[in-house]
Write a protein that holds these residues in place. Structure first.
Motif, PDB file in Angstrom:
ATOM      1  N   ASP A 244      14.907   3.274 -33.046  1.00  0.00           N
ATOM      2  CA  ASP A 244      14.537   3.955 -34.292  1.00  0.00           C
ATOM      3  C   ASP A 244      13.542   3.128 -35.091  1.00  0.00           C
ATOM      4  OD1 ASP A 244      16.151   6.080 -33.690  1.00  0.00           O
ATOM      5  OD2 ASP A 244      17.766   5.531 -35.059  1.00  0.00           O
ATOM      6  N   ALA A 245      13.725   1.812 -35.090  1.00  0.00           N
ATOM      7  CA  ALA A 245      12.817   0.934 -35.840  1.00  0.00           C
ATOM      8  C   ALA A 245      11.405   0.988 -35.274  1.00  0.00           C
ATOM      9  CB  ALA A 245      13.339  -0.502 -35.829  1.00  0.00           C
ATOM     10  N   VAL A 246      11.299   1.079 -33.944  1.00  0.00           N
ATOM     11  CA  VAL A 246       9.981   1.167 -33.308  1.00  0.00           C
ATOM     12  C   VAL A 246       9.353   2.533 -33.575  1.00  0.00           C
ATOM     13  CG1 VAL A 246       8.786   1.248 -31.084  1.00  0.00           C
ATOM     14  CG2 VAL A 246      10.473  -0.542 -31.523  1.00  0.00           C
ATOM     15  N   LEU A 247      10.131   3.589 -33.380  1.00  0.00           N
ATOM     16  CA  LEU A 247       9.595   4.932 -33.604  1.00  0.00           C
ATOM     17  C   LEU A 247       9.174   5.145 -35.050  1.00  0.00           C
ATOM     18  CD1 LEU A 247      12.110   6.941 -31.412  1.00  0.00           C
ATOM     19  CD2 LEU A 247       9.642   6.786 -31.032  1.00  0.00           C
ATOM     20  N   ALA A 248       9.852   4.478 -35.964  1.00  0.00           N
ATOM     21  CA  ALA A 248       9.498   4.605 -37.383  1.00  0.00           C
ATOM     22  C   ALA A 248       8.095   4.085 -37.665  1.00  0.00           C
ATOM     23  CB  ALA A 248      10.517   3.864 -38.245  1.00  0.00           C
ATOM     24  N   ARG A 249       7.568   3.233 -36.774  1.00  0.00           N
ATOM     25  CA  ARG A 249       6.199   2.722 -36.945  1.00  0.00           C
ATOM     26  C   ARG A 249       5.152   3.753 -36.563  1.00  0.00           C
ATOM     27  NH1 ARG A 249       6.211  -2.826 -37.880  1.00  0.00           N
ATOM     28  NH2 ARG A 249       8.323  -3.356 -38.577  1.00  0.00           N
ATOM     29  N   GLY A 250       5.564   4.846 -35.909  1.00  0.00           N
ATOM     30  CA  GLY A 250       4.613   5.894 -35.539  1.00  0.00           C
ATOM     31  C   GLY A 250       3.922   5.694 -34.210  1.00  0.00           C
ATOM     32  N   VAL A 251       4.313   4.668 -33.440  1.00  0.00           N
ATOM     33  CA  VAL A 251       3.683   4.405 -32.148  1.00  0.00           C
ATOM     34  C   VAL A 251       4.330   5.267 -31.070  1.00  0.00           C
ATOM     35  CG1 VAL A 251       3.189   2.026 -32.826  1.00  0.00           C
ATOM     36  CG2 VAL A 251       5.277   2.523 -31.534  1.00  0.00           C
ATOM     37  N   ASP A 272      20.075   8.548 -18.176  1.00  0.00           N
ATOM     38  CA  ASP A 272      20.118   8.074 -19.567  1.00  0.00           C
ATOM     39  C   ASP A 272      18.803   8.391 -20.280  1.00  0.00           C
ATOM     40  OD1 ASP A 272      22.666   6.957 -19.153  1.00  0.00           O
ATOM     41  OD2 ASP A 272      21.816   5.037 -18.514  1.00  0.00           O
ATOM     42  N   ILE A 273      17.697   8.190 -19.579  1.00  0.00           N
ATOM     43  CA  ILE A 273      16.393   8.468 -20.184  1.00  0.00           C
ATOM     44  C   ILE A 273      16.244   9.958 -20.461  1.00  0.00           C
ATOM     45  CG2 ILE A 273      13.892   8.398 -19.803  1.00  0.00           C
ATOM     46  CD1 ILE A 273      14.371   5.806 -18.186  1.00  0.00           C
ATOM     47  N   ALA A 274      16.692  10.795 -19.527  1.00  0.00           N
ATOM     48  CA  ALA A 274      16.624  12.245 -19.736  1.00  0.00           C
ATOM     49  C   ALA A 274      17.403  12.641 -20.987  1.00  0.00           C
ATOM     50  CB  ALA A 274      17.168  12.977 -18.516  1.00  0.00           C
ATOM     51  N   GLN A 275      18.613  12.116 -21.116  1.00  0.00           N
ATOM     52  CA  GLN A 275      19.418  12.444 -22.294  1.00  0.00           C
ATOM     53  C   GLN A 275      18.780  11.886 -23.563  1.00  0.00           C
ATOM     54  OE1 GLN A 275      22.168  14.560 -22.164  1.00  0.00           O
ATOM     55  NE2 GLN A 275      21.299  14.788 -20.108  1.00  0.00           N
ATOM     56  N   GLY A 276      18.181  10.695 -23.443  1.00  0.00           N
ATOM     57  CA  GLY A 276      17.504  10.105 -24.596  1.00  0.00           C
ATOM     58  C   GLY A 276      16.303  10.921 -25.033  1.00  0.00           C
ATOM     59  N   VAL A 277      15.508  11.358 -24.064  1.00  0.00           N
ATOM     60  CA  VAL A 277      14.331  12.179 -24.379  1.00  0.00           C
ATOM     61  C   VAL A 277      14.748  13.473 -25.067  1.00  0.00           C
ATOM     62  CG1 VAL A 277      12.513  13.594 -23.331  1.00  0.00           C
ATOM     63  CG2 VAL A 277      12.809  11.215 -22.612  1.00  0.00           C
ATOM     64  N   LEU A 278      15.769  14.134 -24.544  1.00  0.00           N
ATOM     65  CA  LEU A 278      16.221  15.389 -25.138  1.00  0.00           C
ATOM     66  C   LEU A 278      16.782  15.170 -26.540  1.00  0.00           C
ATOM     67  CD1 LEU A 278      17.845  16.928 -21.959  1.00  0.00           C
ATOM     68  CD2 LEU A 278      15.776  17.729 -23.091  1.00  0.00           C
ATOM     69  N   GLY A 279      17.500  14.054 -26.727  1.00  0.00           N
ATOM     70  CA  GLY A 279      18.028  13.752 -28.055  1.00  0.00           C
ATOM     71  C   GLY A 279      16.925  13.461 -29.058  1.00  0.00           C
ATOM     72  N   LEU A 280      15.914  12.720 -28.629  1.00  0.00           N
ATOM     73  CA  LEU A 280      14.793  12.419 -29.521  1.00  0.00           C
ATOM     74  C   LEU A 280      13.983  13.679 -29.819  1.00  0.00           C
ATOM     75  CD1 LEU A 280      13.741   9.052 -27.867  1.00  0.00           C
ATOM     76  CD2 LEU A 280      14.687   9.313 -30.167  1.00  0.00           C
ATOM     77  N   ALA A 282      15.198  16.653 -30.020  1.00  0.00           N
ATOM     78  CA  ALA A 282      15.984  17.421 -30.990  1.00  0.00           C
ATOM     79  C   ALA A 282      15.802  16.890 -32.413  1.00  0.00           C
ATOM     80  CB  ALA A 282      17.460  17.383 -30.600  1.00  0.00           C
ATOM     81  N   ARG A 283      15.430  15.630 -32.529  1.00  0.00           N
ATOM     82  CA  ARG A 283      15.177  15.009 -33.840  1.00  0.00           C
ATOM     83  C   ARG A 283      13.718  15.147 -34.269  1.00  0.00           C
ATOM     84  NH1 ARG A 283      16.952   9.048 -33.047  1.00  0.00           N
ATOM     85  NH2 ARG A 283      16.047   8.915 -35.144  1.00  0.00           N
ATOM     86  N   GLY A 284      12.915  15.852 -33.472  1.00  0.00           N
ATOM     87  CA  GLY A 284      11.517  16.051 -33.825  1.00  0.00           C
ATOM     88  C   GLY A 284      10.609  14.903 -33.456  1.00  0.00           C
ATOM     89  N   LEU A 285      11.021  14.057 -32.501  1.00  0.00           N
ATOM     90  CA  LEU A 285      10.261  12.858 -32.154  1.00  0.00           C
ATOM     91  C   LEU A 285       9.586  12.952 -30.781  1.00  0.00           C
ATOM     92  CD1 LEU A 285      12.870  10.265 -33.448  1.00  0.00           C
ATOM     93  CD2 LEU A 285      10.646  10.768 -34.485  1.00  0.00           C
ATOM     94  N   ALA A 286       9.599  14.139 -30.179  1.00  0.00           N
ATOM     95  CA  ALA A 286       9.033  14.275 -28.832  1.00  0.00           C
ATOM     96  C   ALA A 286       7.553  13.929 -28.788  1.00  0.00           C
ATOM     97  CB  ALA A 286       9.257  15.696 -28.311  1.00  0.00           C
ATOM     98  N   GLY A 287       6.848  14.097 -29.890  1.00  0.00           N
ATOM     99  CA  GLY A 287       5.422  13.803 -29.928  1.00  0.00           C
ATOM    100  C   GLY A 287       5.071  12.340 -29.800  1.00  0.00           C
ATOM    101  N   GLN A 288       6.083  11.466 -29.798  1.00  0.00           N
ATOM    102  CA  GLN A 288       5.837  10.026 -29.658  1.00  0.00           C
ATOM    103  C   GLN A 288       6.298   9.474 -28.319  1.00  0.00           C
ATOM    104  OE1 GLN A 288       7.392   9.292 -34.085  1.00  0.00           O
ATOM    105  NE2 GLN A 288       6.764   7.365 -33.134  1.00  0.00           N
ATOM    106  N   LEU A 289       6.585  10.336 -27.359  1.00  0.00           N
ATOM    107  CA  LEU A 289       7.171   9.878 -26.103  1.00  0.00           C
ATOM    108  C   LEU A 289       6.204  10.031 -24.935  1.00  0.00           C
ATOM    109  CD1 LEU A 289      10.713  11.503 -26.472  1.00  0.00           C
ATOM    110  CD2 LEU A 289       9.905   9.291 -27.347  1.00  0.00           C
TER     111      LEU A 289
END
Length: 351
Positions: A244-251, A272-280, A282-289
């Motif tokens: 979360d701390a890294v994603l908060a930087r917008g990278v 684990d990565i698949a579940q992580g990607v889907l969870g992120l 759902a939080r609106g963070l897919a554009g950073q992956l």
């Protein structure tokens, strides 16, 4: 906006499905075969007779178990067969892929002319990196100034190497910003990115504190968050507060070792990565992956028992879809995100 490929500038949307972190021609073998050389790159030199013989052997099928568990072997760490690279990358193209980003920087056997030939033979867009992997792999950097390093990186982007232009800076290895030479390379990367507008790919540092410090330095030196992709991101899924701390930087966060054969040493699996990607998502963070296989060893190739460059298209996207990923998410992960990260503004274009 354009993407700089080894075949020339291309419209971002023309790339199609893009693998943002692969190696086509590379040499990850320890660069100096001495105790000091192995120590410098953080490896332990095999000394027992059987281990030394294994290290010197050509890869054979009966060695795959030990190699997947990390047994040192020089041949395994060399992607040095151009015709094999053409065949393996060509399979990605036949599955519908359009572009491969080769993360082989100087120090790891980067070969611009070979990348151009692979692009020509396969019809794929290939994007080459600029700069050095890490000072540990290029001890000659010790005598270079930040300014001279930045100028050379910028020249690889603007004029090219043997006329073949790089399209991003990296991959830069894990940087400890408290080590003067590593910080010097980081500042050179920032200066070259600021001058050229090139995107940057850099590995996650050993600690979250160092990782965030690296991002702080890049930001302070004028590199926008949208131009930065942080590699080796899978481990952060086990430490959500750090992710979360890294994603908060917008990278961008890059999950770049998909398709590795799981072993007892696997800490974060493809599931684990698949579940992580889907969870992120759902939080609106897919554009950073970003997602990629990170082919880097012979045993990652189809010809040596691995999943090759086609794993994501052939297996992983259907797997994500099975857990509920829709076309929009899959297109974001494989096309829109890597194309946006790679995009550079044409010289003279307005802001």
């Amino acid at each position: 906006m354009f993407v700089s490929t080894v075949s020339g500038p291309a419209a971002p949307e023309s790339l199609g499905i893009t693998l943002p972190s692969e190696h086509l021609i590379a040499d990850f073998a320890t660069p100096e075969d001495s105790e000091a050389g192995w120590r410098r790159v953080g490896r332990t030199r095999p000394t027992a007779a059987a281990e030394a013989a294994f290290h010197e052997s050509a890869v054979r099928i009966e060695m795959l178990g030990a190699l997947n568990l990390g047994a040192p072997n020089r041949d395994n760490l060399r992607l040095d067969h151009e015709l094999l690279a053409i065949a393996e990358a060509g399979e990605f193209g036949r599955l519908g892929g359009g572009a491969i980003v080769d993360q082989t920087s100087t120090g790891l056997g980067r070969n611009p002319r070979a990348l151009r030939r692979i692009a020509d033979a396969t019809g794929l867009a290939v994007v080459m990196g600029a700069g050095w992997h890490h000072p540990a792999w290029s001890p000659e950097l010790a005598d270079r100034s930040t300014e001279s390093l930045a100028a050379e990186i910028a020249a690889e982007l603007e004029a090219g190497v043997d006329g073949i232009r790089a399209g991003f800076i990296g991959r830069i290895g894990a940087i400890d910003p408290g080590v003067e030479l590593e910080r010097r390379l980081l500042l050179a990367v920032a200066a070259a990115a600021r001058q050229t507008g090139a995107p940057v790919n850099i590995a996650r540092s050993a600690t979250i504190a160092d990782t965030l410090a690296v991002l702080d330095i890049l930001e302070a030196e004028g590199v926008g968050a949208a131009a930065i992709a942080l590699g080796d991101g899978a481990a952060l899924l086990a430490r959500p507060e750090e992710l979360d701390a890294v994603l908060a930087r917008g990278v961008y966060v890059q999950f770049d070792q998909l398709g590795d054969i799981p072993t007892i040493l696997t800490e974060v699996s493809d599931h684990d990565i698949a579940q992580g990607v889907l969870g992120l998502a759902a939080r609106g963070l897919a554009g950073q992956l970003l997602i990629s296989q990170g082919v880097r060893r012979k045993i990652d190739l189809n010809a040596f028992g691995g999943n090759g460059y086609g794993f994501i298209l052939e297996q992983y996207l259907p797997y994500l879809r099975m857990f509920g990923a829709d076309d929009g998410l899959l297109t974001l992960l494989t096309e829109a995100n890597p194309q946006r990260w790679l995009s550079m503004r044409a010289p003279g274009a307005g802001s």
